[in-house]
Design a protein around this motif. Structure first.
Motif, PDB file in Angstrom:
ATOM      1  N   LYS A 306      -7.457   2.479  13.139  1.00  0.00           N
ATOM      2  CA  LYS A 306      -7.785   1.931  11.821  1.00  0.00           C
ATOM      3  C   LYS A 306      -7.091   0.588  11.635  1.00  0.00           C
ATOM      4  N   SER A 308      -7.456  -1.635   8.267  1.00  0.00           N
ATOM      5  CA  SER A 308      -8.252  -1.645   7.040  1.00  0.00           C
ATOM      6  C   SER A 308      -7.383  -1.930   5.813  1.00  0.00           C
ATOM      7  N   TYR A 309      -7.976  -1.625   4.628  1.00  0.00           N
ATOM      8  CA  TYR A 309      -7.283  -1.829   3.344  1.00  0.00           C
ATOM      9  C   TYR A 309      -7.631  -0.699   2.390  1.00  0.00           C
ATOM     10  N   THR A 310      -6.621  -0.180   1.706  1.00  0.00           N
ATOM     11  CA  THR A 310      -6.851   0.740   0.588  1.00  0.00           C
ATOM     12  C   THR A 310      -5.934   0.331  -0.557  1.00  0.00           C
ATOM     13  N   ARG A 311      -6.230   0.826  -1.737  1.00  0.00           N
ATOM     14  CA  ARG A 311      -5.459   0.435  -2.921  1.00  0.00           C
ATOM     15  C   ARG A 311      -3.980   0.819  -2.784  1.00  0.00           C
ATOM     16  N   ASN A 313      -2.319   1.853   0.297  1.00  0.00           N
ATOM     17  CA  ASN A 313      -1.707   1.379   1.542  1.00  0.00           C
ATOM     18  C   ASN A 313      -1.675  -0.138   1.663  1.00  0.00           C
ATOM     19  N   LYS A 315      -3.005  -3.564   3.110  1.00  0.00           N
ATOM     20  CA  LYS A 315      -3.522  -3.830   4.463  1.00  0.00           C
ATOM     21  C   LYS A 315      -2.682  -3.000   5.434  1.00  0.00           C
ATOM     22  N   TYR A 316      -3.351  -2.207   6.261  1.00  0.00           N
ATOM     23  CA  TYR A 316      -2.602  -1.310   7.141  1.00  0.00           C
ATOM     24  C   TYR A 316      -3.293  -1.142   8.484  1.00  0.00           C
ATOM     25  N   GLN A 328       1.468   4.739  11.713  1.00  0.00           N
ATOM     26  CA  GLN A 328       0.748   3.935  10.729  1.00  0.00           C
ATOM     27  C   GLN A 328       1.729   2.927  10.115  1.00  0.00           C
ATOM     28  N   LEU A 330       2.058   0.171   6.893  1.00  0.00           N
ATOM     29  CA  LEU A 330       1.432  -0.149   5.610  1.00  0.00           C
ATOM     30  C   LEU A 330       1.968  -1.443   4.978  1.00  0.00           C
ATOM     31  N   GLY A 356      -0.983  -3.534  -1.700  1.00  0.00           N
ATOM     32  CA  GLY A 356      -1.109  -2.128  -2.084  1.00  0.00           C
ATOM     33  C   GLY A 356      -0.041  -1.724  -3.080  1.00  0.00           C
TER      34      GLY A 356
END
Length: 429
Positions: A306, A308-311, A313, A315-316, A328, A330, A356
């Motif tokens: 992975k 990617s980006y999540t709210r 994490n 950019k991770y 992982q 973060l 994040g």
């Protein structure tokens, strides 16, 4: 009589003058200084008017060319002809560029040369056959040796500094070679080291830092620790450090994904956070505080699963190392890898940031074992891959001359003799 004498004297003078006039005249020699060639980027810079600058805010490829006597139709033609080999939209502020102009009254722009990094450069030929190509400056590696003894109140960094040597040597020995065998925070007076390493030079003159450590010897508490670098995978170019008995000195995982950092928050399933009203909120990672932009390293060999980006994490990046372990990373400011890419231990996969759910610049390092998040500092982590039986004999033969070279390095404190000053040079073609 007087008239005859005078006439004779005049005649003698005339004859003498004629003889002198008949001698060939020797012209004084004029020394012509030989103009030394100044070669760079594959050009003899003496043949051009050279202008150097850096990319500034607001600069683009077109703006720079227009500023240097090229009209828009010609600029468009150049951009179209070179778009497959040079992406002129990715010029970075602060990066250097050079322009070469004809050495005549017209001073026509001939070439644009962009340097994205100290080693690589891109040449765009602006006249005649318009084209672009990428090349590299010649790299020279110079092999050197160093040694030292730890004294009361000093550490390895201080010893190296006193000798005018790079602190990178200290980092490489402490974090890359002996991280799992010697605690460099607890060195003792009398501990000593010897190291064979290579310095890197660009264009034979620009020092680019310590490139690699070939072999090392560290005597800690009177116990010797040898380390020899050896390539175990010629396809993936994986190298490791082994001792004189072919045992791997490193574990499968680095202790930390960033250099020169501090742990700001540990793995804690009962942590209370002020931001959430001091409610218990499990923290299943280890936070390493570091300045924004600090490189983040893969702690072990593996494949990116992975990027990617999540709210939460930000950019991770996530890496699968084998059937048992995953890691992982973060809150990056920028990711440097793509899904499916194979990375080696120590490769840069991103940069420290504050994206994040984060309250400061750090990397949250998470560790999975058999699909469950665990504290990496409480795990009995595996050792790195041992040398295969088929390579072991080759390795033992390989280290014989290297060990002899290492053993022959004289510690200044052991003798009044100076260290040998021979350097061994290998050029990359």
């Amino acid at each position: 009589m007087k008239r005859l004498i005078a006439a004779a004297f005049v005649a003698v003078c005339l004859i003498s003058c004629k003889k002198e006039d008949s001698k060939p005249k020797v012209e004084p020699e004029i020394a012509v200084a030989e103009v030394k060639e100044i070669k760079e980027f594959g050009f003899n810079l003496n043949d051009y008017i050279v202008k150097r600058d850096t990319i500034k805010n607001g600069d683009s490829f077109g703006v720079i060319l227009e500023r240097n006597k090229l009209e828009y139709p010609e600029i468009f033609h150049i951009a179209e002809k070179t778009k497959d080999s040079f992406d002129n939209t990715k010029l970075q502020i602060g990066k250097p560029y050079t322009m070469l102009f004809s050495k005549d009254s017209l001073q026509e722009p001939k070439s644009f040369i962009y340097q994205p990094n100290p080693e690589e450069y891109i040449v765009v030929n602006l006249k005649d056959t318009v084209h672009a190509y990428k090349s590299r400056k010649p790299i020279t590696y110079i092999e050197k040796t160093a040694s030292g003894v730890i004294t009361p109140g000093s550490g390895i960094s201080m010893v190296l500094e006193e000798k005018g040597l790079s602190q990178v040597l200290a980092y490489k020995m402490a974090d890359e070679i002996y991280a799992w065998t010697i605690d460099f925070r607890r060195l003792q007076p009398g501990d000593r080291f010897k190291v064979i390493y290579t310095d890197k030079y660009i264009d034979d003159s620009i020092y680019s830092g310590v490139h690699n450590i070939k072999a090392a010897y560290f005597e800690h508490n009177k116990e010797p620790f040898y380390a020899f670098q050896f390539e175990t995978d010629s396809v993936k170019h994986i190298r490791d450090y082994f001792n004189e008995n072919a045992k791997n000195l490193r574990r499968a995982f680095l202790k930390a994904p960033v250099q020169f950092s501090r742990i700001s928050s540990r793995y804690n399933l009962k942590r209370r956070i002020a931001h959430y009203g001091y409610r218990v909120k499990a923290h299943r990672g280890t936070d390493f505080a570091a300045p924004n932009g600090t490189p983040i390293m893969a702690t072990a060999n593996g494949t990116i699963t992975k990027s990617s980006y999540t709210r939460g994490n930000g950019k991770y990046v996530k890496i699968r190392h084998n059937a048992t372990y995953e890691t992982q990373y973060l809150h990056m400011s920028r990711r440097a890898v793509k899904v499916g890419q194979f990375v080696k231990q120590g490769d840069i996969i991103g940069y420290v940031g504050n994206t994040g759910s984060s309250s400061g610049n750090h990397v949250c390092y998470r560790f999975w074992k058999n699909g469950k998040q665990v504290d990496p500092f409480r795990q009995k982590l595996p050792e790195a891959e041992p040398i295969s039986d088929s390579l072991k004999a080759k390795y033992l033969d390989f280290i014989v001359p290297v060990k002899e070279q290492l053993d022959n390095i004289i510690l200044i404190e052991d003798s009044a003799l100076e260290l040998p000053k021979e350097d061994y040079i290998t050029e990359i073609q």
